[in-house]
Structures are given as structure tokens and as C-alpha cells.
Motif scaffolding. Structure first.
Motif, PDB file in Angstrom:
ATOM      1  N   ASP A   1       0.649   3.451   5.015  1.00 35.62           N
ATOM      2  CA  ASP A   1      -0.674   3.660   4.420  1.00 35.62           C
ATOM      3  C   ASP A   1      -1.843   3.160   5.249  1.00 35.62           C
ATOM      4  OD1 ASP A   1      -2.002   0.960   2.700  1.00 35.62           O
ATOM      5  OD2 ASP A   1      -0.157   0.789   3.853  1.00 35.62           O
ATOM      6  N   ASP A   2      -1.604   2.511   6.387  1.00 32.32           N
ATOM      7  CA  ASP A   2      -2.698   1.787   7.034  1.00 32.32           C
ATOM      8  C   ASP A   2      -2.757   2.136   8.521  1.00 32.32           C
ATOM      9  OD1 ASP A   2      -4.811   0.030   7.345  1.00 32.32           O
ATOM     10  OD2 ASP A   2      -3.789  -1.665   6.419  1.00 32.32           O
TER      11      ASP A   2
ATOM     12  N   GLY B   1      -1.191   8.233  -3.500  1.00 31.50           N
ATOM     13  CA  GLY B   1      -1.218   6.805  -3.774  1.00 31.50           C
ATOM     14  C   GLY B   1       0.176   6.242  -3.938  1.00 31.50           C
TER      15      GLY B   1
ATOM     16  N   GLY C   1       0.798  -1.216   0.000  1.00 28.04           N
ATOM     17  CA  GLY C   1       0.000   0.000   0.000  1.00 28.04           C
ATOM     18  C   GLY C   1       0.826   1.259   0.000  1.00 28.04           C
ATOM     19  N   THR C   2       2.144   1.109   0.170  1.00 28.52           N
ATOM     20  CA  THR C   2       3.063   2.253   0.186  1.00 28.52           C
ATOM     21  C   THR C   2       4.018   2.182  -0.993  1.00 28.52           C
ATOM     22  OG1 THR C   2       2.926   2.426   2.604  1.00 28.52           O
ATOM     23  CG2 THR C   2       4.829   3.456   1.535  1.00 28.52           C
TER      24      THR C   2
ATOM     25  N   ARG D   1       1.360   9.744   5.223  1.00 24.38           N
ATOM     26  CA  ARG D   1       0.377   8.680   4.989  1.00 24.38           C
ATOM     27  C   ARG D   1       0.008   8.646   3.511  1.00 24.38           C
ATOM     28  NH1 ARG D   1      -4.289   5.959   8.497  1.00 24.38           N
ATOM     29  NH2 ARG D   1      -5.084   4.604   6.860  1.00 24.38           N
ATOM     30  N   ILE D   2      -0.013   7.437   2.983  1.00 22.18           N
ATOM     31  CA  ILE D   2      -0.362   7.232   1.590  1.00 22.18           C
ATOM     32  C   ILE D   2      -1.863   6.979   1.486  1.00 22.18           C
ATOM     33  CG2 ILE D   2       0.186   5.960  -0.515  1.00 22.18           C
ATOM     34  CD1 ILE D   2       2.589   7.392   0.904  1.00 22.18           C
ATOM     35  N   LYS D   3      -2.539   7.783   0.674  1.00 19.67           N
ATOM     36  CA  LYS D   3      -3.960   7.612   0.374  1.00 19.67           C
ATOM     37  C   LYS D   3      -4.810   7.445   1.638  1.00 19.67           C
ATOM     38  CE  LYS D   3      -6.933   5.198  -2.940  1.00 19.67           C
ATOM     39  NZ  LYS D   3      -7.041   4.049  -3.878  1.00 19.67           N
TER      40      LYS D   3
END
Length: 266
Positions: A200-201, A235, A25-26, A220-222
Motif C-alpha cells: 500500500d505504500d 482499501g 495498510g494492506t 496496490r491498496i488504496k
């Protein structure tokens, strides 16, 4: 906690800094199964270059095991904290401090596999951590969460349930990305450097909090809601572009803070 409206795109420090990276996710898009992701040569080259530019002050901070990370990124064997800090490799190509699977977690995994194990739900056994991935079957996330929460009452004290974007995990309390980051910062390669952490989570929030306490840069991603991170990238593609621009800035030897997404000095 930051809200989406007050998050900004990140700059990079002018002074000495170090880099901590979540993976799924990253750096890599999520897949229905953790083994379905693929690492391209371009990403390997980017990471190897950044690690060299930072004099070794780069580490993965991930929920994956270090063995799984090594399989993904081979032949690279970078510093890493796996299983949210229950495993460590403190030097590049060095030995791994591993974590085994307790008998009670193994028994619980078999119970949950008997009920939920299917082509759409993946139960991942990661030593003392049990992860249930429901990305391909979101309707089963609530039931998966119920099963691990109910199990807390019969497990030894010291476990917690962590809900994620597309699954749920049961893990020891000491499994925390913030603690893993702090451990690396005690090493000579990372000492006296400003930490930068991309994730990201929900499992990354503890890492963001730790980095913020040290006047670092949390990204933080997205994000989809409130976060402890102070900066945002939209993203995985934007995260990789940001890292590539940072690497290019280092190669160019430019001075001052740079906003990598648009190349302007600040």
C-alpha cells in the motif's frame, strides 16, 4: 508508472502462484502507533488457510521486524522478510536471520527523540532502520524528513531516506522489498510460481517493480498517485475480501481465472 485511471482489479493466476503480503495498510488498517493494531482470529485463519493451499508459498514482506510480526500474528510464524528484507525467516517456524542496530543509528535516534519524541510522534528503532511515525502529528513530517536527510551527510555511505504516507524512514540501501521477494523465489517452495504481491505504500513500489519484471501480479491498496502496480484494491477491507475469495476458490476447486470481487470466471 500506472495512473489511477488505468489500474484494474486483479484476477488470480490459473497456474501455480505464490503470495507476498505487506501488513500495515494492506492486511491491517494503519494506526497512530504501530503497536495499536490488532489481528483478529479471522485473519489468522485466512492466512493459515492460504499458506496451506499454496503449499507454503506465502510470505510477509514488511517494514516491521519479524519479532513484531510474530507478536501480532501469534501463534502463526509464517515465512517473512522483515525490515524491508534485512531480516528473513525462510521456513515456517524456522530461525530468523536478524539485523542489529549500528551505533551511529542509535545515536541519531536519541537525537531525534530529544527533539521530536512526544505523545504524537513515535520514533521506532528497528535495528539498522530508523522510522519516524507522524500519523498523529502530520505537521511534523517536514521537520522529521529534514532531520534524517541532514543526517545522511555524517552517516557511512549506503543509507537512503524513504518518505511514506505518514512518516519517514532512514535505511540501508540493501533494504528493498524487491530483493526480499527475489530471495524467496529462489527457494523450492516458491520456485516456478508466478508471484503476487499486495502492498500500500511507497516502500512497496520496489516490490511491485520486481514482480512486474517476473510477469507477476502487483496490487496496490488504496493508491493516491502514480504507482508501478498494475492492479488496485480500494482499501484493507477490499484486500481481505479478495484474499478470502481467492481462498474460497481454492477450496471449491474451481478452474480458470476468477475475479474474486464479483465471483465471475474469466
Amino acid at each position: 508508472m500506472s495512473t489511477l485511471s488505468n489500474l484494474t482489479e486483479p484476477n488470480v493466476p490459473q497456474d501455480a502462484w505464490c503470495l507476498f503480503l505487506d501488513i500495515d495498510g494492506t492486511l491491517l488498517e494503519h494506526a497512530a502507533h504501530p503497536d495499536a493494531v490488532v489481528v483478529g482470529d479471522e485473519l489468522r485463519t485466512l492466512l493459515a488457510g492460504l499458506e496451506l493451499q499454496l503449499d507454503g508459498a506465502l510470505a510477509f514482506i514488511t517494514g516491521r521486524s519479524i519479532a513484531a510480526v510474530d507478536h501480532l500474528f501469534q501463534p502463526l510464524r509464517l515465512r517473512a522478510a522483515g525490515l524491508y528484507g534485512l531480516e528473513h525467516r525462510l521456513t515456517r517456524d524456522g530461525p530468523v536471520e536478524a539485523a542489529g542496530e549500528p551505533a551511529d543509528i542509535a545515536a541519531l535516534a536519541e537525537e531525534i527523540e530529544a527533539e521530536l519524541g512526544s505523545a504524537d510522534v513515535y520514533i521506532e528503532r528497528k535495528g539498522p532502520i530508523l522510522a519516524i511515525h507522524t500519523r498523529a502529528a502530520p505537521q511534523l513530517l517536514q521537520r522529521a524528513t529534514q532531520l534524517v536527510e541532514q543526517a545522511l551527510g555524517r552517516l557511512p555511505v549506503g543509507y537512503r531516506v524513504l518518505a511514506g504516507n505518514a512518516g519517514v524512514e532512514l535505511m540501508p540501501l540493501e533494504a528493498a522489498k524487491g530483493a526480499a521477494i527475489r530471495r524467496f523465489l529462489d527457494l523450492p517452495a516458491f520456485a516456478a510460481r508466478r508471484p503476487v504481491f499486495l502492498g500500500d505504500d511507497t516502500s512497496d513500489e520496489n516490490g511491485f517493480e520486481a514482480v512486474n519484471e517476473m510477469d507477476g501480479i502487483s496490487i496496490r491498496i488504496k493508491p493516491s498517485g502514480p504507482t508501478a502496480a498494475r492492479h488496485v484494491l480500494a482499501g484493507v477491507g477490499e484486500a481481505l475480501a479478495w484474499l478470502a475469495a481467492v481462498s474460497q476458490r481454492n477450496l471449491d476447486g474451481s478452474t480458470g481465472l476468477v475475479h474474486p470481487l464479483n465471483g465471475r470466471s474469466r
